[in-house]
Scaffold this motif. Structure first.
Motif, PDB file in Angstrom:
ATOM      1  N   GLY A  84      -1.620   2.672  -2.536  1.00 46.55           N
ATOM      2  CA  GLY A  84      -1.826   1.657  -3.561  1.00 46.55           C
ATOM      3  C   GLY A  84      -3.308   1.377  -3.749  1.00 46.55           C
ATOM      4  N   ALA A  85      -3.742   1.258  -5.011  1.00 47.96           N
ATOM      5  CA  ALA A  85      -5.176   1.119  -5.301  1.00 47.96           C
ATOM      6  C   ALA A  85      -5.747  -0.202  -4.786  1.00 47.96           C
ATOM      7  N   VAL A 122      -3.185   2.146 -10.258  1.00 51.74           N
ATOM      8  CA  VAL A 122      -2.220   1.551  -9.321  1.00 51.74           C
ATOM      9  C   VAL A 122      -2.037   2.389  -8.057  1.00 51.74           C
ATOM     10  N   ARG A 123      -2.228   3.705  -8.142  1.00 48.91           N
ATOM     11  CA  ARG A 123      -2.121   4.567  -6.957  1.00 48.91           C
ATOM     12  C   ARG A 123      -3.268   5.571  -7.000  1.00 48.91           C
ATOM     13  N   LEU A 124      -3.771   5.908  -5.822  1.00 45.39           N
ATOM     14  CA  LEU A 124      -4.856   6.901  -5.728  1.00 45.39           C
ATOM     15  C   LEU A 124      -4.487   7.928  -4.670  1.00 45.39           C
ATOM     16  N   PRO A 168       0.817  -1.233   0.000  1.00 47.26           N
ATOM     17  CA  PRO A 168       0.000   0.000   0.000  1.00 47.26           C
ATOM     18  C   PRO A 168       0.844   1.273   0.000  1.00 47.26           C
ATOM     19  N   ASP A 169       1.988   1.246   0.679  1.00 47.08           N
ATOM     20  CA  ASP A 169       2.925   2.371   0.719  1.00 47.08           C
ATOM     21  C   ASP A 169       2.223   3.729   0.826  1.00 47.08           C
ATOM     22  N   PRO A 170       1.438   3.952   1.883  1.00 48.93           N
ATOM     23  CA  PRO A 170       0.716   5.232   1.986  1.00 48.93           C
ATOM     24  C   PRO A 170       1.674   6.406   2.183  1.00 48.93           C
ATOM     25  N   VAL A 171       1.402   7.484   1.513  1.00 51.26           N
ATOM     26  CA  VAL A 171       2.224   8.698   1.632  1.00 51.26           C
ATOM     27  C   VAL A 171       1.296   9.842   2.018  1.00 51.26           C
TER      28      VAL A 171
END
Ligand SMILES: Cc1cc2nc3c(=O)[nH]c(=O)nc-3n(C[C@H](O)[C@H](O)[C@H](O)COP(=O)(O)OP(=O)(O)OC[C@H]3O[C@@H](n4cnc5c(N)ncnc54)[C@H](O)[C@@H]3O)c2cc1C
Length: 417
Positions: free
Chosen positions: A79-80, A167-169, A65-68
């Motif tokens: 990550g979506a 892929v990312r939101l 997920p690698d949330p930023v």
């Protein structure tokens, strides 16, 4: 290779293969190294063949997920394939929150956003409305980004997997808040119909549950943001406050539900109906749902209620929710403050197939839109008639994916591709 079925077993996937990508590069590789049909698969919580393809399915649920967090912009990028409940816990740990949650925290963010998944609340847009940017793998395997404000962005958010694999939101966030969930039993139908917007607006997020063939609406769940409302009232609009800490819902083990009974808690443990740490049910159900203007809601409910005696024997429960209007081209709440009329049916496909067109006919005068991820029998013409920006969305999908790699039978049947 058998890909299996949707969560509820309502559709068995016919795709040739499934790529479980562990990185964004693996998604790009899966698209670039093949030429045929390809589509994104989320956590399989849709009830129809929307996600399916004759070619390859790609799931991004295995990507880190690698949330930023961007506190200045008040956004999180993630990550979506991440499940809402995982993201919510991560945000809460840092003092941040989403504006709303769907009933189930197990659903992937990318899959929920792609179909306009919603919670409730007259001032709350659907979950997709929080999307500020998205990164997706296009038809040739390239990585592209689209941001709020870019031309056509509103056509990509509720994108039905029709132009690429997200892929990312990047989602809007706000400081964490606390919520209290009060259950009221036996709200007279007349009270609900006399002033539907007032009842549904009597909290940050309000859900009404009914079996239709009854004099009172069984339960109303009022979710109040702490600091906005006071302590629960013992009686409200003729409905009585449910003191039990857990209020049961037809066909659902109460221990799977989030805490009620007026006990306040963090947003992520009150806004969804189901707990992340429990299995909501075995999926032995079918869901259908339609969106009408909240202003037409009472008349729409009267119209469906005329079928109550036929509906009730096959129904587990109906939930009524609201969604604030948005500008997303394929959202069920596009430019319309919305009443969402949802049916969780017993797993009786023939009965549901018989009742669905009758309910659609009852709601047709109100321009009802279907939930993209649920079962319905509306035709392409009927969908086009209630989806003002469908042609714009289709034109953008075709421009981004001229060979139709992300098209499938479902989207063609509905005139989306
Ligand atoms: C028990 C249960 C409760 C539910 N509660 C609610 C609710 O409260 N509110 C509501 O509105 N709906 C609800 N739904 C419906 C559900 O939110 C939607 O069907 C949602 O789209 C499912 O997400 P998913 O990840 O399972 O996607 P899938 O069902 O796997 O796929 C759905 C669509 O999204 C696309 N997609 C998935 N991932 C991506 C991606 N990474 N990039 C591009 N496209 C993608 C697929 O191609 C497909 O078109 C519920 C469903 C269940 C089973």
């Amino acid at each position: 290779m058998s890909i299996g079925a949707t969560w509820a077993g309502t559709h068995t996937f016919g795709a040739e293969g499934l790529v479980e990508a562990a990185t964004i590069d693996e998604v790009r590789e899966a698209v670039a190294s093949t030429a045929g049909p390809i589509r994104a698969l989320g956590t399989r919580h849709s009830f129809n063949d929307l996600a399916d393809t004759t070619g390859t399915l790609v799931t991004v649920t295995g990507i880190d997920p690698d949330p930023v967090l961007d506190e200045a912009a008040r956004t999180v990028t993630v990550g979506a394939g991440t499940r809402y409940g995982i993201l919510a816990g991560w945000l809460e740990g840092r003092g941040w929150a989403l504006h709303n949650m769907g009933s189930l925290p197990h659903i992937s963010v990318g899959g929920a956003v792609a179909t306009g998944t919603h919670g409730s609340g007259v001032t709350n847009g659907c979950l997709s409305d929080a999307v500020a940017a998205l990164a997706y793998v296009d038809a040739s395997g390239g990585l592209r980004t689209a941001r709020r404000g870019d031309p056509g962005f509103e056509g990509l958010v509720v994108g039905l997997g029709a132009y690429g694999i997200v892929v990312r939101l990047t989602l809007d966030i706000q400081p964490s808040y606390r919520v209290r969930q009060d259950v009221y039993r036996d709200l007279p139908w007349g009270v609900l119909l006399d002033d539907l917007p007032a009842v549904m607006g009597a909290g940050y997020s309000v859900s009404a549950f009914t079996m239709w063939a009854e004099d009172t609406v069984q339960q109303v769940w009022r979710k109040t943001r702490i600091g906005v409302g006071d302590a629960p009232e013992a009686s409200w609009l003729g409905a009585r406050f449910e003191r039990a800490e857990e209020a049961g819902l037809v066909g659902v083990d109460p221990s799977n539900l989030t805490v009620k009974g007026g006990l306040e808690g963090p947003w992520l443990e009150r806004l969804p109906h189901f707990r992340l740490d429990s299995t909501p049910s075995n999926g032995d159900e079918i869901q259908t749902e339609y969106f009408v203007a909240l202003a037409d809601g009472a008349d729409a409910l009267r119209s469906v209620r005329a079928l109550a005696d036929d509906i009730a024997p096959h129904l587990l429960i109906t939930e009524l929710r609201t969604v604030a209007a948005d500008e997303l081209w394929l959202s069920g709440a596009y430019e319309r403050d919305t009443l969402a009329i949802h049916f969780t049916w017993r797993n009786q496909p023939e009965a549901v197939a018989g009742l669905t067109p009758r309910i659609e006919a009852a709601l047709e005068p109100f321009g009802a839109r279907p939930h993209w991820g649920k079962v319905h029998t509306m035709t392409a013409d009927a969908v086009a008639a209630v989806t003002p920006r469908l042609a714009d969305a289709r034109a953008q999908f075709e421009a981004l994916d001229p060979a139709g790699r992300f098209a499938n039978a479902h989207l063609r049947r509905l005139g989306v591709r």
